[in-house]
Design an enzyme around this catalytic site. Sequence first.
Site, PDB file in Angstrom:
ATOM      1  N   ASP A 119      -1.360   6.870   3.799  1.00  0.00           N
ATOM      2  CA  ASP A 119      -2.657   6.371   3.327  1.00  0.00           C
ATOM      3  C   ASP A 119      -2.560   5.587   2.032  1.00  0.00           C
ATOM      4  O   ASP A 119      -3.503   5.547   1.241  1.00  0.00           O
ATOM      5  CB  ASP A 119      -3.667   7.525   3.126  1.00  0.00           C
ATOM      6  CG  ASP A 119      -3.754   8.417   4.336  1.00  0.00           C
ATOM      7  OD1 ASP A 119      -3.836   7.870   5.438  1.00  0.00           O
ATOM      8  OD2 ASP A 119      -3.725   9.648   4.171  1.00  0.00           O
ATOM      9  N   LYS A 166      -1.154   0.698   3.317  1.00  0.00           N
ATOM     10  CA  LYS A 166      -0.192  -0.156   4.041  1.00  0.00           C
ATOM     11  C   LYS A 166      -0.902  -1.150   4.935  1.00  0.00           C
ATOM     12  O   LYS A 166      -0.460  -2.277   5.088  1.00  0.00           O
ATOM     13  CB  LYS A 166       0.723   0.702   4.937  1.00  0.00           C
ATOM     14  CG  LYS A 166       1.688   1.572   4.205  1.00  0.00           C
ATOM     15  CD  LYS A 166       2.503   2.394   5.177  1.00  0.00           C
ATOM     16  CE  LYS A 166       1.685   3.325   6.029  1.00  0.00           C
ATOM     17  NZ  LYS A 166       1.010   4.402   5.328  1.00  0.00           N
ATOM     18  N   GLY A 225      -3.754   5.547  10.781  1.00  0.00           N
ATOM     19  CA  GLY A 225      -5.040   4.860  10.765  1.00  0.00           C
ATOM     20  C   GLY A 225      -5.021   3.794   9.697  1.00  0.00           C
ATOM     21  O   GLY A 225      -4.875   4.096   8.522  1.00  0.00           O
ATOM     22  N   HIS A 226      -5.088   2.544  10.119  1.00  0.00           N
ATOM     23  CA  HIS A 226      -5.116   1.438   9.169  1.00  0.00           C
ATOM     24  C   HIS A 226      -6.495   0.818   9.187  1.00  0.00           C
ATOM     25  O   HIS A 226      -6.997   0.451  10.238  1.00  0.00           O
ATOM     26  CB  HIS A 226      -4.122   0.344   9.567  1.00  0.00           C
ATOM     27  CG  HIS A 226      -2.699   0.735   9.371  1.00  0.00           C
ATOM     28  ND1 HIS A 226      -1.656  -0.042   9.794  1.00  0.00           N
ATOM     29  CD2 HIS A 226      -2.152   1.792   8.773  1.00  0.00           C
ATOM     30  CE1 HIS A 226      -0.529   0.544   9.475  1.00  0.00           C
ATOM     31  NE2 HIS A 226      -0.799   1.662   8.856  1.00  0.00           N
ATOM     32  N   GLN A 277       2.254   6.381   8.245  1.00  0.00           N
ATOM     33  CA  GLN A 277       2.444   7.545   7.346  1.00  0.00           C
ATOM     34  C   GLN A 277       3.230   7.151   6.084  1.00  0.00           C
ATOM     35  O   GLN A 277       3.129   6.017   5.652  1.00  0.00           O
ATOM     36  CB  GLN A 277       3.144   8.694   8.089  1.00  0.00           C
ATOM     37  CG  GLN A 277       2.315   9.317   9.207  1.00  0.00           C
ATOM     38  CD  GLN A 277       2.546   8.673  10.543  1.00  0.00           C
ATOM     39  OE1 GLN A 277       3.647   8.315  10.892  1.00  0.00           O
ATOM     40  NE2 GLN A 277       1.497   8.521  11.320  1.00  0.00           N
ATOM     41  N   THR A 322       5.352  14.725   9.405  1.00  0.00           N
ATOM     42  CA  THR A 322       5.080  14.312  10.781  1.00  0.00           C
ATOM     43  C   THR A 322       6.384  14.444  11.576  1.00  0.00           C
ATOM     44  O   THR A 322       7.394  14.910  11.033  1.00  0.00           O
ATOM     45  CB  THR A 322       4.468  12.897  10.814  1.00  0.00           C
ATOM     46  OG1 THR A 322       3.997  12.639  12.147  1.00  0.00           O
ATOM     47  CG2 THR A 322       5.450  11.813  10.389  1.00  0.00           C
ATOM     48  N   LEU A 342      -5.504   0.117  -7.737  1.00  0.00           N
ATOM     49  CA  LEU A 342      -5.442   0.181  -9.191  1.00  0.00           C
ATOM     50  C   LEU A 342      -6.856   0.255  -9.786  1.00  0.00           C
ATOM     51  O   LEU A 342      -7.098   0.946 -10.779  1.00  0.00           O
ATOM     52  CB  LEU A 342      -4.715  -1.077  -9.699  1.00  0.00           C
ATOM     53  CG  LEU A 342      -4.282  -1.140 -11.140  1.00  0.00           C
ATOM     54  CD1 LEU A 342      -3.391   0.030 -11.518  1.00  0.00           C
ATOM     55  CD2 LEU A 342      -3.541  -2.458 -11.425  1.00  0.00           C
ATOM     56  N   ASP A 343      -7.797  -0.427  -9.150  1.00  0.00           N
ATOM     57  CA  ASP A 343      -9.190  -0.461  -9.628  1.00  0.00           C
ATOM     58  C   ASP A 343      -9.832   0.921  -9.632  1.00  0.00           C
ATOM     59  O   ASP A 343     -10.755   1.168 -10.419  1.00  0.00           O
ATOM     60  CB  ASP A 343     -10.016  -1.406  -8.748  1.00  0.00           C
ATOM     61  CG  ASP A 343      -9.901  -1.051  -7.270  1.00  0.00           C
ATOM     62  OD1 ASP A 343      -8.764  -1.052  -6.760  1.00  0.00           O
ATOM     63  OD2 ASP A 343     -10.930  -0.743  -6.643  1.00  0.00           O
ATOM     64  N   SER A 402      -3.005  -4.313  -6.033  1.00  0.00           N
ATOM     65  CA  SER A 402      -4.265  -4.549  -5.337  1.00  0.00           C
ATOM     66  C   SER A 402      -5.413  -3.943  -6.143  1.00  0.00           C
ATOM     67  O   SER A 402      -5.292  -2.847  -6.691  1.00  0.00           O
ATOM     68  CB  SER A 402      -4.170  -3.915  -3.951  1.00  0.00           C
ATOM     69  OG  SER A 402      -5.431  -3.799  -3.382  1.00  0.00           O
TER      70      SER A 402
HETATM   71  P1  IMP Z   1       0.923  14.785  12.799  1.00  0.00           P
HETATM   72  O1  IMP Z   1       1.587  13.481  12.520  1.00  0.00           O
HETATM   73  O2  IMP Z   1      -0.430  14.623  13.459  1.00  0.00           O
HETATM   74  O3  IMP Z   1       1.813  15.739  13.526  1.00  0.00           O
HETATM   75  O4  IMP Z   1       0.605  15.478  11.394  1.00  0.00           O
HETATM   76  C1  IMP Z   1       1.642  15.969  10.556  1.00  0.00           C
HETATM   77  C2  IMP Z   1       1.298  15.739   9.097  1.00  0.00           C
HETATM   78  O5  IMP Z   1       1.305  14.331   8.831  1.00  0.00           O
HETATM   79  C3  IMP Z   1      -0.077  16.237   8.684  1.00  0.00           C
HETATM   80  O6  IMP Z   1      -0.021  16.678   7.341  1.00  0.00           O
HETATM   81  C4  IMP Z   1      -0.943  14.999   8.775  1.00  0.00           C
HETATM   82  O7  IMP Z   1      -2.083  15.072   7.948  1.00  0.00           O
HETATM   83  C5  IMP Z   1       0.047  13.958   8.283  1.00  0.00           C
HETATM   84  N1  IMP Z   1      -0.247  12.600   8.775  1.00  0.00           N
HETATM   85  C6  IMP Z   1      -0.021  12.112  10.005  1.00  0.00           C
HETATM   86  N2  IMP Z   1      -0.391  10.829  10.069  1.00  0.00           N
HETATM   87  C7  IMP Z   1      -0.845  10.490   8.861  1.00  0.00           C
HETATM   88  C8  IMP Z   1      -1.333   9.270   8.292  1.00  0.00           C
HETATM   89  O8  IMP Z   1      -1.421   8.215   8.944  1.00  0.00           O
HETATM   90  N3  IMP Z   1      -1.685   9.333   6.983  1.00  0.00           N
HETATM   91  C9  IMP Z   1      -1.557  10.462   6.240  1.00  0.00           C
HETATM   92  N4  IMP Z   1      -1.108  11.599   6.718  1.00  0.00           N
HETATM   93  C10 IMP Z   1      -0.747  11.625   8.020  1.00  0.00           C
END
Ligand code: IMP
Length: 428
Positions: free
Chosen positions: A13, A16, A40-41, A222, A237, A330-331, A411
């Site tokens: 998060d 990216k 999630g982007h 991630q 993950t 940064l903001d 940014s």
């Molecule tokens: P999983 O990837 O769903 O198995 O989750 C494993 C860990 O990675 C958990 O702590 C999730 O919150 C974290 N995680 C998975 N995808 C993201 C992402 O895109 N951003 C931030 N954390 C993530």
Amino acid sequence: MSRLVVEGSQWGDEGKGKITDFLAQESDVVVRFQGGNNAGHTIKFNGCKYALKLIPSGIFNKNIKNVLANGMVINPKALLEELDLLKKQGITEYQLYISNRATVVMPYHIDLDGAKEELLGDKKIGTTKKGIGPAYTDKADRIGLRIGDLLNENYFRSRLEDALKIKNRELSLYGLKEYDLESLFNEYMEYAKKLKPYICDTSVLLNEEIKKNSKILFEGAQGAMLCLDHGTFPYVTSSSPIASSVPLNCGIAPKYIDNVLGIAKAYTTRVGEGPFPTEIFDEIAHTIRETGNEYGTVTRRPRRIGWFDAVVIKHAARVSGINQLAVMLLDVLTGLDEVKVCTHYNLNGKIIDYMPSCLEEFENCQPIYETFKGWKEDISKVTTFEELPANCQAYLKAIERITGIEISMFSVGPDRLQTIVLKEVFNA
Ligand code: IMP
């Protein structure tokens, strides 16, 4: 010097999506190389907001080739839904290539993800419950189904039959509903019809693009701290979101990775469980969470907030070759009286500047900070480093000094225009 990896250097998060979208505009090919729709982007431009989960950020430009590489785990239903949503938003002309070697996420993976988390109780990982871990487990266990299998009905049926023998046994152990071969087979054959035009050998495609010296952007999901090997295991993950994994996950040689851009927030956030040495819980955390809209894109969970942790960034750089940084959001720090950077940890009286592999030790790490004066001026409209208030400049300089990595971008807001480039990143 045409191949750049963009990777999160914290717990995901970091923004990216914004940077890959920005760099995609000058790329010929954009590649997702691991993970699935756990990512999630959010991308904003021309007043519109797009949420990408599986699809690379080059999708908005019809001249860019977008690749879902073999290292990914792909839920076909989710992918088709994402394409449908883009269609509704007017994105209909694109080039999409899906690796025939990528792993298919099946509904039983999602069921098992939830059940395992429930069983772990307060020791749960805090997954996104998208079936990511169980899908990678099946890949390693060699009962995973591959995207290319979908193209051969008989082969897919026999692979699914074999997988269900094992998975239904496992599901029944958890008291979960078992799956019927025929209905699952029919459901996936419907997805196959729709995805068929996009499925190919993406390793062949990428190697051809490399021969042509195309600009290729590898987009990590991630972040490094969620890497299965080098992250805060087991709170990670199930794939490796770092540049080191790109060659294997894409079917290209390691020598073709030229540059690695680490994306870091000007502070730190984390969703899910696990140790987080610079975490803060006070009013400042609340302010940062609300100003930065720090809620998960996939799960909407409030993100945990902490100060910038240089030990984490140095660790990410060590294991993946980050040679430049983009400092995001940064903001969000504007208005704070002071800002902090963690330079070292105190582990039971020992001062260290690396991350212990043992989670229990990592939990005991106390952050040691350098503190800097904050800034009150609005920075959301600056277009150069020099326009930043002196205290903000000093903060960025401190990050460079403490991490030992040059900042090539920063940014100051969600819009594409609020990205300030200090150095050419493809040719650093
Ligand atoms: P999983 O990837 O769903 O198995 O989750 C494993 C860990 O990675 C958990 O702590 C999730 O919150 C974290 N995680 C998975 N995808 C993201 C992402 O895109 N951003 C931030 N954390 C993530």
